[in-house]
Write a protein that holds these residues in place. Structure first.
Motif, PDB file in Angstrom:
ATOM      1  N   LEU A 110     -77.454 -43.603 -38.600  1.00 46.72           N
ATOM      2  CA  LEU A 110     -77.721 -44.883 -37.931  1.00 46.72           C
ATOM      3  C   LEU A 110     -79.106 -44.898 -37.292  1.00 46.72           C
ATOM      4  N   LEU A 111     -79.415 -43.868 -36.525  1.00 44.61           N
ATOM      5  CA  LEU A 111     -80.690 -43.827 -35.799  1.00 44.61           C
ATOM      6  C   LEU A 111     -81.885 -43.780 -36.743  1.00 44.61           C
ATOM      7  N   ASN A 112     -81.727 -43.130 -37.886  1.00 47.84           N
ATOM      8  CA  ASN A 112     -82.850 -42.969 -38.815  1.00 47.84           C
ATOM      9  C   ASN A 112     -82.973 -44.100 -39.829  1.00 47.84           C
ATOM     10  N   GLU A 113     -81.853 -44.764 -40.178  1.00 47.35           N
ATOM     11  CA  GLU A 113     -81.879 -45.675 -41.317  1.00 47.35           C
ATOM     12  C   GLU A 113     -81.402 -47.095 -41.055  1.00 47.35           C
ATOM     13  N   ASP A 114     -80.634 -47.342 -40.002  1.00 51.56           N
ATOM     14  CA  ASP A 114     -80.035 -48.662 -39.797  1.00 51.56           C
ATOM     15  C   ASP A 114     -81.090 -49.702 -39.414  1.00 51.56           C
ATOM     16  N   ARG A 115     -81.099 -50.838 -40.114  1.00 52.60           N
ATOM     17  CA  ARG A 115     -82.105 -51.886 -39.885  1.00 52.60           C
ATOM     18  C   ARG A 115     -81.974 -52.525 -38.502  1.00 52.60           C
ATOM     19  N   LEU A 116     -80.738 -52.713 -38.035  1.00 51.49           N
ATOM     20  CA  LEU A 116     -80.512 -53.311 -36.718  1.00 51.49           C
ATOM     21  C   LEU A 116     -81.123 -52.431 -35.623  1.00 51.49           C
ATOM     22  N   ILE A 117     -80.918 -51.140 -35.734  1.00 53.77           N
ATOM     23  CA  ILE A 117     -81.471 -50.204 -34.751  1.00 53.77           C
ATOM     24  C   ILE A 117     -82.991 -50.145 -34.870  1.00 53.77           C
ATOM     25  N   GLU A 118     -83.486 -50.130 -36.085  1.00 50.84           N
ATOM     26  CA  GLU A 118     -84.942 -50.127 -36.303  1.00 50.84           C
ATOM     27  C   GLU A 118     -85.583 -51.363 -35.672  1.00 50.84           C
ATOM     28  N   ARG A 119     -84.941 -52.520 -35.824  1.00 48.03           N
ATOM     29  CA  ARG A 119     -85.459 -53.770 -35.255  1.00 48.03           C
ATOM     30  C   ARG A 119     -85.483 -53.689 -33.725  1.00 48.03           C
ATOM     31  N   GLN A 120     -84.431 -53.113 -33.127  1.00 50.56           N
ATOM     32  CA  GLN A 120     -84.396 -52.980 -31.670  1.00 50.56           C
ATOM     33  C   GLN A 120     -85.533 -52.084 -31.181  1.00 50.56           C
ATOM     34  N   PHE A 121     -85.776 -50.994 -31.885  1.00 50.29           N
ATOM     35  CA  PHE A 121     -86.882 -50.108 -31.509  1.00 50.29           C
ATOM     36  C   PHE A 121     -88.219 -50.825 -31.650  1.00 50.29           C
ATOM     37  N   ARG A 122     -88.401 -51.549 -32.758  1.00 49.53           N
ATOM     38  CA  ARG A 122     -89.670 -52.256 -32.994  1.00 49.53           C
ATOM     39  C   ARG A 122     -89.936 -53.289 -31.912  1.00 49.53           C
ATOM     40  N   MET A 123     -88.892 -54.006 -31.489  1.00 44.28           N
ATOM     41  CA  MET A 123     -89.052 -55.011 -30.436  1.00 44.28           C
ATOM     42  C   MET A 123     -89.511 -54.353 -29.143  1.00 44.28           C
ATOM     43  N   GLY A 124     -89.021 -53.162 -28.867  1.00 43.82           N
ATOM     44  CA  GLY A 124     -89.423 -52.440 -27.661  1.00 43.82           C
ATOM     45  C   GLY A 124     -90.843 -51.920 -27.730  1.00 43.82           C
ATOM     46  N   LEU A 125     -91.376 -51.776 -28.947  1.00 43.45           N
ATOM     47  CA  LEU A 125     -92.737 -51.259 -29.117  1.00 43.45           C
ATOM     48  C   LEU A 125     -93.779 -52.365 -29.206  1.00 43.45           C
ATOM     49  N   GLN A 126     -93.350 -53.641 -29.317  1.00 43.11           N
ATOM     50  CA  GLN A 126     -94.298 -54.742 -29.479  1.00 43.11           C
ATOM     51  C   GLN A 126     -95.316 -54.764 -28.349  1.00 43.11           C
ATOM     52  N   GLY A 127     -96.572 -54.901 -28.731  1.00 45.88           N
ATOM     53  CA  GLY A 127     -97.641 -54.980 -27.753  1.00 45.88           C
ATOM     54  C   GLY A 127     -98.038 -53.632 -27.182  1.00 45.88           C
ATOM     55  N   SER A 128     -97.348 -52.606 -27.557  1.00 46.46           N
ATOM     56  CA  SER A 128     -97.641 -51.285 -27.029  1.00 46.46           C
ATOM     57  C   SER A 128     -98.710 -50.621 -27.897  1.00 46.46           C
ATOM     58  N   MET A 129     -99.681 -50.019 -27.248  1.00 45.87           N
ATOM     59  CA  MET A 129    -100.726 -49.315 -27.988  1.00 45.87           C
ATOM     60  C   MET A 129    -100.264 -47.923 -28.400  1.00 45.87           C
ATOM     61  N   VAL A 130     -99.448 -47.300 -27.555  1.00 44.92           N
ATOM     62  CA  VAL A 130     -98.955 -45.957 -27.850  1.00 44.92           C
ATOM     63  C   VAL A 130     -97.577 -46.087 -28.472  1.00 44.92           C
ATOM     64  N   LEU A 131     -97.436 -45.627 -29.695  1.00 46.52           N
ATOM     65  CA  LEU A 131     -96.153 -45.734 -30.367  1.00 46.52           C
ATOM     66  C   LEU A 131     -95.281 -44.538 -29.997  1.00 46.52           C
ATOM     67  N   LYS A 132     -94.689 -44.620 -28.814  1.00 48.26           N
ATOM     68  CA  LYS A 132     -93.767 -43.593 -28.360  1.00 48.26           C
ATOM     69  C   LYS A 132     -92.516 -44.288 -27.866  1.00 48.26           C
ATOM     70  N   TYR A 133     -91.397 -43.760 -28.253  1.00 49.05           N
ATOM     71  CA  TYR A 133     -90.118 -44.332 -27.859  1.00 49.05           C
ATOM     72  C   TYR A 133     -89.779 -43.859 -26.450  1.00 49.05           C
ATOM     73  N   THR A 134     -88.861 -44.575 -25.791  1.00 47.51           N
ATOM     74  CA  THR A 134     -88.495 -44.196 -24.437  1.00 47.51           C
ATOM     75  C   THR A 134     -86.992 -43.937 -24.349  1.00 47.51           C
ATOM     76  N   VAL A 135     -86.601 -43.186 -23.328  1.00 46.39           N
ATOM     77  CA  VAL A 135     -85.189 -42.931 -23.080  1.00 46.39           C
ATOM     78  C   VAL A 135     -84.498 -44.257 -22.771  1.00 46.39           C
ATOM     79  N   LYS A 136     -85.199 -45.145 -22.071  1.00 45.59           N
ATOM     80  CA  LYS A 136     -84.634 -46.463 -21.739  1.00 45.59           C
ATOM     81  C   LYS A 136     -84.311 -47.236 -23.005  1.00 45.59           C
ATOM     82  N   GLN A 137     -85.227 -47.252 -23.973  1.00 49.01           N
ATOM     83  CA  GLN A 137     -84.978 -47.927 -25.254  1.00 49.01           C
ATOM     84  C   GLN A 137     -83.741 -47.346 -25.928  1.00 49.01           C
TER      85      GLN A 137
END
Length: 190
Positions: A110-137
């Motif tokens: 799920l974490l590596n391949e699911d489109r719904l999860i990928e979309r949620q991560f991408r939305m959290g990265l919008q506008g961010s210069m550093v592409l790093k995920y967060t524990v909050k996300q």
């Protein structure tokens, strides 16, 4: 349903806060790296490179065989294999401890391949210069409806085997290329 309904998250030890020690009773730990995660994901040991180590008396977070680890750097998850048992994981990684309602392999899928999860991560990265995920996300991820645990196990198992098979095919292709180039060099210099 949120991921935290099925999974307990444990962030890694902040690397800059770990104090090195020269005392004999201090433990030596190897740091878990992105290369280690990729090796765990494919089940294939990568070229042996010396892992960074630290000797400390501090209490640190370490990995066990079968743990699920998520990289905040790459946004990918894997199941830790026995080669990386006891490795220290830093704040760049999060340990995911599942309950009995979700299969570990399926969660990695799920974490590596699911489109719904990928979309949620991408939305959290919008506008961010550093592409790093967060524990909050990660904590706020909403999971799709889950199939029965037996089906999860089958999907997770097939996914992990497929990744291994793909890695083996890629390794074989690289080795064949190296062999052909070597033969060409021999023919050229003959």
């Amino acid at each position: 349903m949120k991921i935290t309904d099925l999974v307990t998250l444990t962030a890694g030890s902040p690397q800059f806060r770990i104090k090195e020690s020269t005392l004999q009773e201090a433990s030596i730990y190897k740091f878990y790296s992105q290369t280690d995660l990729e090796s765990d994901l494919t089940g294939i040991k990568t070229e042996e490179q010396e892992s960074k180590r630290i000797k400390t008396l501090d209490k640190v977070t370490t990995l066990n065989n079968g743990d699920i680890i998520f990289s905040l750097i790459s946004g990918s998850a894997s199941i830790v294999n026995q080669n990386h048992e006891g490795y220290l994981f830093t704040q760049n990684y999060v340990l995911l401890d599942t309950n009995e309602n979700i299969d570990p392999g399926f969660l990695v899928y799920l974490l590596n391949e699911d489109r719904l999860i990928e979309r949620q991560f991408r939305m959290g990265l919008q506008g961010s210069m550093v592409l790093k995920y967060t524990v909050k996300q990660l904590r706020e991820l909403k999971l799709p409806n889950l199939p029965a645990i037996e089906k999860q196990h089958i999907i997770g198992s097939i996914y992990l085997k497929q990744l291994r098979l793909q890695a083996l095919h890629e390794r074989r292709a690289r080795n064949e290329m190296t062999l052909r180039l070597s033969k060409l060099q021999g023919a050229y210099h003959a």
